[in-house]
Design a protein around this motif. Sequence first.
Motif, PDB file in Angstrom:
ATOM      1  N   UNK A 169       0.831  -1.007  -0.068  1.00 11.62           N
ATOM      2  CA  UNK A 169       0.154   0.100  -0.095  1.00 11.62           C
ATOM      3  C   UNK A 169       0.864   1.216   0.104  1.00 11.62           C
ATOM      4  N   UNK A 223      -4.209  -1.033 -13.133  1.00 11.00           N
ATOM      5  CA  UNK A 223      -5.656  -0.448 -13.336  1.00 11.00           C
ATOM      6  C   UNK A 223      -5.607   0.886 -12.683  1.00 11.00           C
ATOM      7  N   UNK A 225      -8.199   4.575 -11.772  1.00 10.38           N
ATOM      8  CA  UNK A 225      -9.375   5.422 -11.914  1.00 10.38           C
ATOM      9  C   UNK A 225      -8.644   6.739 -11.227  1.00 10.38           C
ATOM     10  N   UNK A 244      -3.764   0.215  -9.138  1.00  9.12           N
ATOM     11  CA  UNK A 244      -3.446  -0.983  -8.708  1.00  9.12           C
ATOM     12  C   UNK A 244      -2.159  -1.566  -9.611  1.00  9.12           C
ATOM     13  N   UNK A 254      -1.592  -1.386  -4.176  1.00 12.66           N
ATOM     14  CA  UNK A 254      -2.702  -0.519  -4.402  1.00 12.66           C
ATOM     15  C   UNK A 254      -1.983   1.005  -3.903  1.00 12.66           C
TER      16      UNK A 254
ATOM     17  N   UNK B 223     -12.061  -1.135 -10.028  1.00 14.47           N
ATOM     18  CA  UNK B 223     -11.303  -1.773 -11.100  1.00 14.47           C
ATOM     19  C   UNK B 223     -10.706  -2.802 -10.012  1.00 14.47           C
ATOM     20  N   UNK B 224     -10.066  -3.899 -10.737  1.00 10.92           N
ATOM     21  CA  UNK B 224      -9.576  -5.007  -9.925  1.00 10.92           C
ATOM     22  C   UNK B 224      -8.631  -5.935 -10.507  1.00 10.92           C
ATOM     23  N   UNK B 242      -6.334  -7.089  -5.497  1.00  8.76           N
ATOM     24  CA  UNK B 242      -6.318  -5.686  -5.224  1.00  8.76           C
ATOM     25  C   UNK B 242      -7.366  -5.180  -6.096  1.00  8.76           C
ATOM     26  N   UNK B 243      -7.876  -3.924  -5.438  1.00 11.91           N
ATOM     27  CA  UNK B 243      -9.193  -3.412  -6.309  1.00 11.91           C
ATOM     28  C   UNK B 243      -9.208  -1.984  -5.703  1.00 11.91           C
ATOM     29  N   UNK B 244      -9.533  -1.170  -6.723  1.00 14.49           N
ATOM     30  CA  UNK B 244     -10.055   0.231  -6.212  1.00 14.49           C
ATOM     31  C   UNK B 244     -11.480   0.509  -6.508  1.00 14.49           C
ATOM     32  N   UNK B 254      -8.388   2.460  -2.130  1.00  9.76           N
ATOM     33  CA  UNK B 254      -7.351   1.534  -2.829  1.00  9.76           C
ATOM     34  C   UNK B 254      -7.196   0.092  -1.714  1.00  9.76           C
ATOM     35  N   UNK B 255      -7.772  -1.023  -2.090  1.00 12.54           N
ATOM     36  CA  UNK B 255      -7.912  -2.082  -0.990  1.00 12.54           C
ATOM     37  C   UNK B 255      -7.208  -3.327  -1.603  1.00 12.54           C
ATOM     38  N   UNK B 256      -6.714  -4.041  -0.542  1.00  9.09           N
ATOM     39  CA  UNK B 256      -6.201  -5.413  -1.074  1.00  9.09           C
ATOM     40  C   UNK B 256      -6.768  -6.261   0.033  1.00  9.09           C
TER      41      UNK B 256
END
Lengths: 360, 360
Positions: A169, A223, A225, A244, A254, B223-224, B242-244, B254-256
Motif C-alpha cells: 500500500x 488498473x 481510476x 493498482x 494498491x 477496478x480489480x 487488489x481493487x480500487x 485502494x484495497x487489498x
Amino acid sequence: MTVDDYLRSARDRDWEQLESGTLRLAMVGLGWWTREQAIPAIESSEFCAATVAVSSTREKAADVVAGTLETAITYEEFVAGRAADEYDAVYICTPNARHLPYAAAAADHGKAILCEKPIEATHERAEKLVTTAESVPLMVAYRMQTDPQVRRMRELVADGAIGEPVVVHGHMGQQLLDAVSESPDQWRLDPELAGYGATVMDLGIYPLNTARFVLDADPVSVTAQMHSENEAFRNVPDQHAAFTVQFDDGTYAACTASQQAHRSGHLRIVGTEGELQLEPTFLGESPQRLRLRALDGRVAMDDGRRELFGDEMTEEFDYFADRILREEPVSPDGEHALVDMRTLAAIYEAAETDGTVSVA
Amino acid sequence: MTVDDYLRSARDRDWEQLESGTLRLAMVGLGWWTREQAIPAIESSEFCAATVAVSSTREKAADVVAGTLETAITYEEFVAGRAADEYDAVYICTPNARHLPYAAAAADHGKAILCEKPIEATHERAEKLVTTAESVPLMVAYRMQTDPQVRRMRELVADGAIGEPVVVHGHMGQQLLDAVSESPDQWRLDPELAGYGATVMDLGIYPLNTARFVLDADPVSVTAQMHSENEAFRNVPDQHAAFTVQFDDGTYAACTASQQAHRSGHLRIVGTEGELQLEPTFLGESPQRLRLRALDGRVAMDDGRRELFGDEMTEEFDYFADRILREEPVSPDGEHALVDMRTLAAIYEAAETDGTVSVA
C-alpha cells in the motif's frame, strides 16, 4: 545479517567508498526544489559542490550565487557550452518536458547527469533522452532509493524478514494549490510541460518506484481510476487518483495520490510472515519511522533525519558523486526510469480506456 | 461535539435504549465462528441468549448445548419449524450459499434475522433472500458497523475532522490454509458454496463495507486484479486481490485482500485536512487503535477491547436485540447488503474482463 543487524544499520550508508574528492555540479533549473532543497543538501554533502547556476536569465541565476556557486548563466549559454570547464556533472530540475534538451546538452559536453524524476514528460521523450545520453553516466533522482531506511527495507524483504511479499500500500498527497501560490509550480498543471498528468507523474511515482525498488520487481499490469474537479486542474486528468499494479513476482500494489489532500505519505509491504511500514515518508517529514512487524513481535525504529528533505538529498548527491568519481555504474539509471515511464503511460491509459493495461 | 468529545466517547455505545429484555436466538450453523466467537459473545451480552443450536445432525448441535442453549436440532427440523417457540430470532452463520434457505425458513416462522456477511453467494441469490425475508427484520452482521471506534470514525468524518475525504486504504489478510487445517472452512474455496470467490467475498468486504459506512457513501465504479497460485485455490480466482473503488462522493478506496498473508488488517481515511487510521483492525486484534492526525497535531487512542472479537460481537448482538425488542428498524439491512453484493460482483467482473466496471 540478522534482522537486528539491519535495524541497527538503518541510518548507515552502505555504498560509500570514496575517501575524498569533489564532484562539481551545474544546477540546471532554479525552482523551489533546487533553491530550498538541492543546494542546501549539496552544501551539507561530503563529495559535491555546486559551482554553476543555470536559469532563464542571468539575473535569476545570479540570485543563488554564493560560496562555491560562483557562475550564473542562461539555459542558452549552458546549451552552447559556456562554463563547461567549471562543472563535472549536471543536476537537471526543470519542468519534465525540459529534461530532454538539457540532458542532450550535458551529454554533448561530456558531463554526467543526475536528472529529476519523472525522467521526461512522456515515454517517447524519455526514450529519446536515454538514447541521447548514452555516452555519459545518467542517474535518475529517485531520492528514496538512496534513503538508508528504504535500502534496509529492500534488504529485509530480500532476506525473507516478512516471508514472501503479498501486497503493497502506498500513498502520497499534498496541497499543490497552496504550494503554487508560493512558487511558480503551475507547470505541473500544464500537460505540455508535465506530460500525462499532474498527480501520478509527480506523486504517484513515489509509491510506484519505491515499491519496485523494495520488492526488486517490475510492473506487469495496471488498473487506474482518476478525476479532476477543481478549475485549476481542468487540463490534467488526475487531481486525485487510485491505481493498482501487479508486479512480476505476483505482488499487488494498491496506490493513491492526490494534489489536493492533507500532506502525508506512507508505504507498507505486507508479506506472508510479517509487514514493513515506512511512515511518514516521501515528503521528507521527520522522524520517518521504519517499522517491522514480524510473526515474533514488533520492532520500531526511528532514523536520525531531522531536516526537511535535507539528509535524503545529501545521501543522493553523495551517492552520485561516489559513483561518478570512481567511474562506477550509477543506479537507478535511464533504463530503470523507462520502466516507470511505461508504467505511468499505462496507468493514464488504464484510466482513460477503463481497462486493465499491460506494461509492455 | 468537539474532536475531544468524540475521542472520549470512543468506547461508548451510542444506541442502547433498552432497560432490560432478552432476545432468544437460534444459532444456525455451528462452525468455528459460531462456537468460538458468537456463542461466547452472546454469553457476555446484556440482551441476548442463545437457546437453540442448529446443525447438520442432532449430535453436532448437541455438542454446543450448555447453559441457556438447551435445544439441539437439525437444519431440516429448523426448516420444518421445530422448537420455533424457543427462539425470537436467528443468527445465520453457514456457508454463503446456505443463507437463502435458512433465511426463508426464519421468515416463514416469523423470526427476525441476523445474517452473516456476505449476505449470500451471488447478487441474484442475495436479492431473492431480501425479497423472501421482507416480512421480518433482517440485519446483516457487519460487525465493524457496531464497533464504537468505527462509529466515532464515521462521526468524525461527517463532522469535518479531516476536511473532505480524499482516499481510503484498506487491507485484510490471513492464512486461510492454516485455519482450514483446524476447522472445516474449506467451503470458502468452493464457488458453489462461497460464490464469486474466496478472498474478496470473505475479507475484501471488510475494507469495502467499512469504508462505505465511515464515508457514508456508495460505490460507483471499480477496478480489480486478482490471481490464485496454490493448488488449494484452483477453483477460485482470488487467492490474492487488489481493487480500487470510486465512491459517489468522489473518494477513492485502494484495497487489498489475501487468504495467504500475514494476519493483519488496516483502514485509513485521508482527507484534505487530516487522516484517520484504525489499526490493527478487522481481525479482532487488541488493542485496536484509532488515530486521528489533524492539521493541528496528533491524537492517539486505545479502546478497551481485549478479547479476540468478543467485545465486537457482543456489541453487534446487543445492538440487534435492542432494535428488535424495541421494534425499531435495523441497520445495516438487506438493501445495504445488496449494494455490497453488486460491488463484489463488479469487482470479480472487473478482474475477469480486465475493465473498469460500473456498480449499477
